[in-house]
Design an enzyme around this catalytic site. Structure first.
Site, PDB file in Angstrom:
ATOM      1  N   HIS A  65       0.653  -1.188   0.118  1.00 20.84           N
ATOM      2  CA  HIS A  65       0.060   0.063   0.126  1.00 20.84           C
ATOM      3  C   HIS A  65       0.902   1.330  -0.091  1.00 20.84           C
ATOM      4  CE1 HIS A  65      -3.340  -2.563   0.764  1.00 20.84           C
ATOM      5  NE2 HIS A  65      -4.041  -1.528   1.085  1.00 20.84           N
ATOM      6  N   GLU A  68      -1.867   6.298  -0.763  1.00 26.04           N
ATOM      7  CA  GLU A  68      -3.083   6.452  -0.410  1.00 26.04           C
ATOM      8  C   GLU A  68      -3.187   7.819   0.668  1.00 26.04           C
ATOM      9  OE1 GLU A  68      -6.846   4.153   1.847  1.00 26.04           O
ATOM     10  OE2 GLU A  68      -4.858   3.319   1.896  1.00 26.04           O
ATOM     11  N   HIS A  90      -3.789   1.144  -4.000  1.00 27.44           N
ATOM     12  CA  HIS A  90      -4.389   2.727  -4.112  1.00 27.44           C
ATOM     13  C   HIS A  90      -3.337   3.509  -5.326  1.00 27.44           C
ATOM     14  CE1 HIS A  90      -6.978   1.968  -1.125  1.00 27.44           C
ATOM     15  NE2 HIS A  90      -6.120   1.496  -0.532  1.00 27.44           N
ATOM     16  N   ASP A 147     -10.179  -2.731  -1.896  1.00 19.62           N
ATOM     17  CA  ASP A 147      -9.268  -2.582  -0.971  1.00 19.62           C
ATOM     18  C   ASP A 147      -9.244  -3.756  -0.046  1.00 19.62           C
ATOM     19  OD1 ASP A 147      -7.841  -1.032   0.559  1.00 19.62           O
ATOM     20  OD2 ASP A 147      -9.118   0.320   1.569  1.00 19.62           O
ATOM     21  N   ASP A 148      -9.200  -3.574   1.190  1.00 13.76           N
ATOM     22  CA  ASP A 148      -9.209  -4.678   2.127  1.00 13.76           C
ATOM     23  C   ASP A 148     -10.372  -5.463   2.704  1.00 13.76           C
ATOM     24  OD1 ASP A 148      -6.223  -4.341   2.329  1.00 13.76           O
ATOM     25  OD2 ASP A 148      -6.788  -2.397   3.301  1.00 13.76           O
TER      26      ASP A 148
END
Length: 215
Positions: A65, A68, A90, A147-148
């Site tokens: 990541h 972001e 991101h 995303d997660d």
């Protein structure tokens, strides 16, 4: 790894990855998450991650990541690239870094764009103005992601695709390219990717036929 829990937790997760790689092929790689502007930057853990990469055989891939953030001073994208990240979670802040924009294209590093997450967390207040539109037209490799899932308790990417299609006015060609990118940049064997491409093409033809019948 969760930056929020500090060095001990991250070291533990890295060790689990290293141990796991010796016994299974189920581990794709390592990632670090948590809100970037209030947790330590990637460079804090750079030596830790690099040491794990050097000790690992087979190599420990990273899928980090980074970017972001709406903060112009965020440098995590540079460190992600230095660590050889295969994809960037991101990454929309890369628009602030023209050199890095060219570098991810040169190295064929994909950005995992997460439109719903970015909207919900307030990184964009209107998806029509999401940086992904500009990045797409600059030829940066992108996927539409969710995303997660473990944090968000979500399954699949249908909603992200729907919102992105409407907000970015995606053509059928662009929509299919996003789907193909999802396969191309997945942490899978080439044989597995080929099967998925064949399945996608079959389903795509059926879907287009259904659309034409409705017209």
């Amino acid at each position: 790894g969760l930056k929020l829990f500090g060095d001990e937790q991250i070291n533990s997760q890295l060790k689990c990855c290293m141990d796991g790689l010796e016994h299974t092929n189920l581990i794709a790689g390592f990632d670090l998450v948590c809100e970037e502007d209030v947790t330590p930057p990637l460079k804090t853990y750079r030596r830790m991650i690099r040491t794990a990469q050097e000790k690992c055989e087979p190599p420990l891939n990273v899928f980090l990541h980074a970017g972001e953030s709406c903060c112009r001073f965020n440098e995590n994208l540079y460190d992600a690239m230095m660590l050889g990240t295969k994809r960037i979670g991101h990454g929309f802040a890369i628009l602030n870094h023209p050199y890095l924009t060219d570098l991810v294209k040169e190295r064929d590093v994909c950005l995992e764009v997460c439109p719903i997450s970015n909207y919900v967390l307030g990184y964009t207040y209107d998806l029509r103005w999401h940086p992904a539109r500009a990045l797409m037209h600059r030829g940066v490799p992108l996927t539409i992601s969710a995303d997660d899932p473990g944090f968000w308790d979500t399954y699949g990417v249908t909603l992200d695709y729907a919102y992105a299609t409407l907000a970015w006015e995606l053509t059928l060609k662009e929509l299919k390219q996003f789907a193909l990118n999802g396969i191309k940049y997945a942490a899978l064997l080439d044989s597995e990717k080929e099967k998925l491409r064949e399945k996608l093409n079959e389903d795509w033809v059926k879907w287009i036929d259904e659309i034409n019948k409705e017209d």
